[in-house]
Design a protein around this motif. Structure first.
Motif, mmCIF file in Angstrom:
data_model
loop_
_atom_site.group_PDB
_atom_site.id
_atom_site.type_symbol
_atom_site.label_atom_id
_atom_site.label_comp_id
_atom_site.label_asym_id
_atom_site.label_seq_id
_atom_site.Cartn_x
_atom_site.Cartn_y
_atom_site.Cartn_z
ATOM 1 N N PRO A 1 0.833 -1.200 0.000
ATOM 2 C CA PRO A 1 0.000 0.000 0.000
ATOM 3 C C PRO A 1 0.867 1.250 0.000
ATOM 4 N N SER A 2 0.326 2.297 -0.581
ATOM 5 C CA SER A 2 1.083 3.543 -0.643
ATOM 6 C C SER A 2 1.149 4.174 0.737
ATOM 7 N N ALA A 3 2.242 4.863 1.013
ATOM 8 C CA ALA A 3 2.416 5.502 2.319
ATOM 9 C C ALA A 3 1.442 6.657 2.448
ATOM 10 N N GLU B 1 -0.824 14.633 6.383
ATOM 11 C CA GLU B 1 -2.166 15.074 6.793
ATOM 12 C C GLU B 1 -3.042 13.870 7.161
ATOM 13 N N ALA B 2 -2.943 12.803 6.347
ATOM 14 C CA ALA B 2 -3.737 11.600 6.626
ATOM 15 C C ALA B 2 -3.313 10.972 7.954
ATOM 16 N N LYS B 3 -2.012 10.961 8.219
ATOM 17 C CA LYS B 3 -1.517 10.400 9.482
ATOM 18 C C LYS B 3 -2.045 11.179 10.681
ATOM 19 N N ALA C 1 -8.555 3.414 7.365
ATOM 20 C CA ALA C 1 -8.803 3.862 5.990
ATOM 21 C C ALA C 1 -7.827 4.970 5.590
ATOM 22 N N LEU C 2 -7.413 5.774 6.562
ATOM 23 C CA LEU C 2 -6.478 6.863 6.286
ATOM 24 C C LEU C 2 -5.019 6.404 6.324
#
Length: 344
Positions: A88-90, A94-96, A127-128
């Motif tokens: 999966p892409s890192a 902001e998502a973290k 999901a994030l």
């Protein structure tokens, strides 16, 4: 005849008998099914009325239906994610950040036992940021707290898949497998965790408890696996206290809560048939027993017992009070009750 095959046969017989008792099977079909049950038992040398054999072969607290549910969920997981082998892409920074806030929200829900809301928050965090093992581990704890140990196993395994060195996931996995009665799998999970963290007392205790259950069901010292605690910023007011004076106060509080749930065993009671807790705590015999239990680790073992934890969670969630049969079926509770009876 291998024990594993006989265990399966006994589980099938129990399932069929339950289907007869609960009305799943029509009245016209009952006689034929009863004959089939007898034939199955005779063919594999299994007699469900033999208490000694049943004790050796029983897989409780797991049931055939529960084990089948684990299989279905595992199969569905594999079928629904054929491309999961791709990395999966890192997540972005902001998502973290958003995922961490959702984790904190989930942890807050866990402290007030809102397990469904906690699961929803952890799911949004995943999901994030799907490469953080903590989110899967915390969701596993939430599933286990509401009694869905099959889902707890899947999330624990996913956390290990994301980070094979994440020790907490092995504790989660061992706890869920132990509660479902798969003691060999539980021992394997705890053992792997101990290999990664040799000083982890909870993992070592869980490993010993699981190993003790593998050869025989006759062991009366069933301590249970370590407790479920989500990762990160969870207040410890409802968990086991540390060493020293803090542990002593927490131990007495835990004993009071236990007697409150047992209700009626202490003689003259308070409201609702509960024992007079002030009298219990002022009773020299009771205090001596409590001190002995805390000194030899008995209180810690009791409060880490999965059956006791499940009873506590059920009561605190507004569920029914455990029956005397359910309480006395647990070796640790039975031992405590006998000590209390001797000290009255």
């Amino acid at each position: 005849m291998a024990d594993k095959k006989q265990q399966l046969v006994l589980s099938i017989i129990d399932f069929l008998n339950q289907s007869i008792d609960d009305g799943t099977v029509k009245q016209d079909d009952r006689e034929g099914l009863e004959v089939a049950i007898q034939c199955i038992g005779e063919a594999f040398g299994v007699d469900p009325s033999d208490d000694k054999q049943r004790q050796r072969l029983n897989i409780k607290p797991a049931k055939l239906q529960t084990i089948f549910d684990v299989f279905l969920k595992t199969r569905d997981k594999v079928v629904s994610s054929p491309a999961s082998a791709s990395t999966p892409s890192a997540p972005s920074a902001e998502a973290k950040t958003k995922a961490e806030k959702l984790k904190q929200t989930g942890n807050t829900h866990m402290t007030v036992k809102k397990y469904d809301e906690a699961i929803d928050a952890y799911t949004k965090a995943i999901a994030l940021d799907s490469v953080n093992p903590v989110y899967y581990s915390n969701r596993a704890a939430a599933y286990a707290s509401k009694g869905d140990h099959a889902s707890a196993i899947l999330d624990s395994e996913k956390a290990i898949e994301v980070d094979p060195k994440f020790v907490k996931a092995y504790s989660r996995l061992g706890h869920a497998q132990y509660t479902l009665g798969d003691y060999k799998a539980a021992a394997a999970a705890f053992k792997k965790g101990v290999e990664l963290d040799p000083t982890n007392a909870n993992l070592k205790s869980g490993l010993q408890n699981a190993m003790d259950r593998i050869p025989s069901e006759d062991d009366d010292d069933d301590d249970g696996p370590p407790p479920l605690i989500p990762e990160g910023d969870i207040p410890l007011s409802n968990t086991r206290a540390g060493a020293g004076a803090g542990a002593g106060a927490a131990g007495l509080g835990g004993m009071a809560d236990m007697f409150r749930n047992m209700g009626g065993m202490g003689g003259a009671g308070g409201a609702g048939g509960m024992p007079d807790l002030a009298s219990l705590m002022n009773n020299p015999m009771m205090m001596q027993m409590a001190q002995q239990m805390m000194a030899n680790g008995g209180m810690e073992r009791l409060m880490s017992n999965p059956n006791v934890a499940n009873m506590m969670n059920r009561m605190q969630s507004g569920g029914a009070t455990p029956s005397m049969e359910e309480l006395m079926a647990d070796p640790e509770m039975r031992n405590l009750a006998s000590q209390f009876g001797a000290g009255r």
